[in-house]
Write a protein that holds these residues in place. Sequence first.
Motif, mmCIF file in Angstrom:
data_model
loop_
_atom_site.group_PDB
_atom_site.id
_atom_site.type_symbol
_atom_site.label_atom_id
_atom_site.label_comp_id
_atom_site.label_asym_id
_atom_site.label_seq_id
_atom_site.Cartn_x
_atom_site.Cartn_y
_atom_site.Cartn_z
ATOM 1 N N PRO A 51 0.811 -1.238 0.000
ATOM 2 C CA PRO A 51 0.000 0.000 0.000
ATOM 3 C C PRO A 51 0.833 1.272 0.000
ATOM 4 O O PRO A 51 0.579 2.188 -0.782
ATOM 5 C CB PRO A 51 -0.827 -0.134 1.292
ATOM 6 N N VAL A 52 1.839 1.337 0.866
ATOM 7 C CA VAL A 52 2.627 2.564 0.944
ATOM 8 C C VAL A 52 3.523 2.702 -0.277
ATOM 9 O O VAL A 52 3.768 3.822 -0.758
ATOM 10 C CB VAL A 52 3.459 2.592 2.248
ATOM 11 N N LEU A 53 4.000 1.597 -0.838
ATOM 12 C CA LEU A 53 4.815 1.666 -2.045
ATOM 13 C C LEU A 53 4.003 2.216 -3.212
ATOM 14 O O LEU A 53 4.480 3.071 -3.975
ATOM 15 C CB LEU A 53 5.375 0.283 -2.389
ATOM 16 N N ALA A 54 2.782 1.722 -3.371
ATOM 17 C CA ALA A 54 1.932 2.204 -4.462
ATOM 18 C C ALA A 54 1.575 3.670 -4.279
ATOM 19 O O ALA A 54 1.565 4.448 -5.237
ATOM 20 C CB ALA A 54 0.665 1.351 -4.543
ATOM 21 N N THR A 55 1.282 4.057 -3.050
ATOM 22 C CA THR A 55 0.897 5.443 -2.780
ATOM 23 C C THR A 55 2.050 6.403 -3.046
ATOM 24 O O THR A 55 1.878 7.428 -3.726
ATOM 25 C CB THR A 55 0.432 5.595 -1.322
ATOM 26 N N LEU A 56 3.221 6.085 -2.535
ATOM 27 C CA LEU A 56 4.366 6.978 -2.727
ATOM 28 C C LEU A 56 4.818 6.988 -4.184
ATOM 29 O O LEU A 56 5.270 8.028 -4.687
ATOM 30 C CB LEU A 56 5.520 6.556 -1.821
ATOM 31 N N ALA A 57 4.706 5.852 -4.855
ATOM 32 C CA ALA A 57 5.037 5.827 -6.283
ATOM 33 C C ALA A 57 4.123 6.756 -7.059
ATOM 34 O O ALA A 57 4.567 7.468 -7.975
ATOM 35 C CB ALA A 57 4.924 4.399 -6.814
ATOM 36 N N LEU A 58 2.857 6.781 -6.688
ATOM 37 C CA LEU A 58 1.922 7.692 -7.358
ATOM 38 C C LEU A 58 2.266 9.139 -7.051
ATOM 39 O O LEU A 58 2.206 10.011 -7.933
ATOM 40 C CB LEU A 58 0.487 7.381 -6.930
ATOM 41 N N PHE A 59 2.633 9.433 -5.808
ATOM 42 C CA PHE A 59 3.055 10.794 -5.449
ATOM 43 C C PHE A 59 4.227 11.242 -6.316
ATOM 44 O O PHE A 59 4.235 12.353 -6.856
ATOM 45 C CB PHE A 59 3.449 10.855 -3.977
ATOM 46 N N TYR A 60 5.228 10.379 -6.439
ATOM 47 C CA TYR A 60 6.401 10.721 -7.245
ATOM 48 C C TYR A 60 6.023 10.868 -8.721
ATOM 49 O O TYR A 60 6.507 11.777 -9.409
ATOM 50 C CB TYR A 60 7.487 9.657 -7.087
ATOM 51 N N ALA A 61 5.189 9.956 -9.216
ATOM 52 C CA ALA A 61 4.818 9.990 -10.631
ATOM 53 C C ALA A 61 4.038 11.260 -10.966
ATOM 54 O O ALA A 61 4.308 11.922 -11.977
ATOM 55 C CB ALA A 61 3.997 8.750 -10.988
ATOM 56 N N VAL A 62 3.074 11.611 -10.118
ATOM 57 C CA VAL A 62 2.285 12.823 -10.367
ATOM 58 C C VAL A 62 3.158 14.063 -10.264
ATOM 59 O O VAL A 62 3.039 14.994 -11.077
ATOM 60 C CB VAL A 62 1.108 12.906 -9.370
ATOM 61 N N GLY A 63 4.057 14.077 -9.278
ATOM 62 C CA GLY A 63 4.942 15.225 -9.133
ATOM 63 C C GLY A 63 5.835 15.423 -10.344
ATOM 64 O O GLY A 63 6.042 16.551 -10.797
ATOM 65 N N TRP A 90 5.250 14.152 -13.462
ATOM 66 C CA TRP A 90 4.413 14.402 -14.640
ATOM 67 C C TRP A 90 3.980 15.864 -14.696
ATOM 68 O O TRP A 90 3.960 16.470 -15.772
ATOM 69 C CB TRP A 90 3.202 13.480 -14.624
ATOM 70 N N ASN A 91 3.631 16.426 -13.564
ATOM 71 C CA ASN A 91 3.151 17.813 -13.529
ATOM 72 C C ASN A 91 4.276 18.837 -13.413
ATOM 73 O O ASN A 91 4.022 20.037 -13.487
ATOM 74 C CB ASN A 91 2.187 18.009 -12.356
ATOM 75 N N ILE A 127 -2.335 10.833 -16.801
ATOM 76 C CA ILE A 127 -2.061 10.666 -15.379
ATOM 77 C C ILE A 127 -3.345 10.423 -14.596
ATOM 78 O O ILE A 127 -3.345 9.746 -13.568
ATOM 79 C CB ILE A 127 -1.301 11.888 -14.822
ATOM 80 N N LEU A 128 -4.487 10.941 -15.098
ATOM 81 C CA LEU A 128 -5.760 10.693 -14.421
ATOM 82 C C LEU A 128 -6.156 9.227 -14.504
ATOM 83 O O LEU A 128 -6.823 8.711 -13.599
ATOM 84 C CB LEU A 128 -6.868 11.565 -15.035
ATOM 85 N N LEU A 161 -4.843 2.820 -8.359
ATOM 86 C CA LEU A 161 -4.091 2.912 -7.100
ATOM 87 C C LEU A 161 -4.887 3.564 -5.974
ATOM 88 O O LEU A 161 -4.369 3.681 -4.863
ATOM 89 C CB LEU A 161 -2.802 3.714 -7.338
ATOM 90 N N GLN A 162 -6.108 3.954 -6.240
ATOM 91 C CA GLN A 162 -6.889 4.674 -5.237
ATOM 92 C C GLN A 162 -7.109 3.849 -3.974
ATOM 93 O O GLN A 162 -7.101 4.379 -2.864
ATOM 94 C CB GLN A 162 -8.237 5.082 -5.834
ATOM 95 N N ARG A 163 -7.286 2.541 -4.133
ATOM 96 C CA ARG A 163 -7.584 1.692 -2.968
ATOM 97 C C ARG A 163 -6.412 1.605 -1.995
ATOM 98 O O ARG A 163 -6.579 1.188 -0.853
ATOM 99 C CB ARG A 163 -7.979 0.290 -3.422
ATOM 100 N N TYR A 164 -5.218 2.016 -2.440
ATOM 101 C CA TYR A 164 -4.056 1.976 -1.561
ATOM 102 C C TYR A 164 -3.874 3.260 -0.754
ATOM 103 O O TYR A 164 -3.050 3.301 0.154
ATOM 104 C CB TYR A 164 -2.776 1.748 -2.380
ATOM 105 N N PHE A 165 -4.601 4.319 -1.111
ATOM 106 C CA PHE A 165 -4.354 5.619 -0.498
ATOM 107 C C PHE A 165 -4.518 5.602 1.018
ATOM 108 O O PHE A 165 -3.637 6.007 1.766
ATOM 109 C CB PHE A 165 -5.280 6.684 -1.089
ATOM 110 N N ILE A 166 -5.695 5.163 1.486
ATOM 111 C CA ILE A 166 -5.986 5.238 2.920
ATOM 112 C C ILE A 166 -5.023 4.383 3.711
ATOM 113 O O ILE A 166 -4.384 4.844 4.665
ATOM 114 C CB ILE A 166 -7.444 4.819 3.193
#
Length: 289
Positions: A192-204, A206-207, A267-268, A274-279
């Motif tokens: 869960p935390v790996l997927a969440t942080l990977a998304l944080f890095y990817a969005v950062g 990409w944007n 990116i959307l 990955l939404q289910r990993y956020f919480i």
Amino acid sequence: MIKSKGTRIGDWIIAFMCFLCILVCLLPLLNILARSLSSAGSLVKNEVFLLPVGLNFDAYSTVLGDSKYTWALLWTAILTVITTLWSMFMTIMCAYPLTYDNLKGKRIITALIIFTMYFSAGTIPTYLLLKELHLLNNPLVLILPNCISVFNVIIMRSFFFGIPESLRESAELDGAGPLRVLINIYLPLSAPVLATLALFYAVGRWNGFSDALMFMSDRTYFPIQLLLYNILNSVSSIEVATQEGFSSPGLSETIKSATVMFATVPILLIYPWLQRYFISGVTIGAVKG
């Protein structure tokens, strides 16, 4: 279970507030989509709001038919994948040793890491440092300087603290070293935390465009967001407008909107997976430790 009247009213208020938040997020996206599918004349007349007027796909044909747009998207995707993988590797390698109580200088290392959250050298010293390292106008300047986030390191470390220490001790009794414990125990339990942080890095990544704007001059390695930035600012610059291929105000508006969709939709599409990993990824890592 029967809810009281006050509870039902509270539920309706919460639902209404969520509906408003959805509208605030959705309406601008629908407006951009409608503008990208509308004719240039309708945009000049300001007739477009949520539905396309004079439906056509000329803007998307222009964007997809221009190699600089497709290459910028492909390059940004490659850059995002490389940056995310490298950032996750650096984050794990920084957070994992901090879970060992016998690590020498652990308190000092942790203090130095946290110190960087509140104090930084600034843009000019960073520019001079990158210049001395010969990273200016180098694709690596988009990967190395911001490859790790202290906030994400703290989340990762806190999540590792939440894993029972008995699992590590039992693996060590069987002869497993620190690296094997990390690969066979910690990482499989940290999805869960790996997927969440990977998304944080990817969005950062990409944007991101400010680093390319300041440190890159070769247009070949401009990410899609910097190209979009140039397009959105081209209306005030005849030179840039000509360079980007705009010939009329209406056409420029449709291409701007199409490029926004072009840069936003990929990116959307990742969020639902990955939404289910956020919480579980963020809250557990933030509470424990």
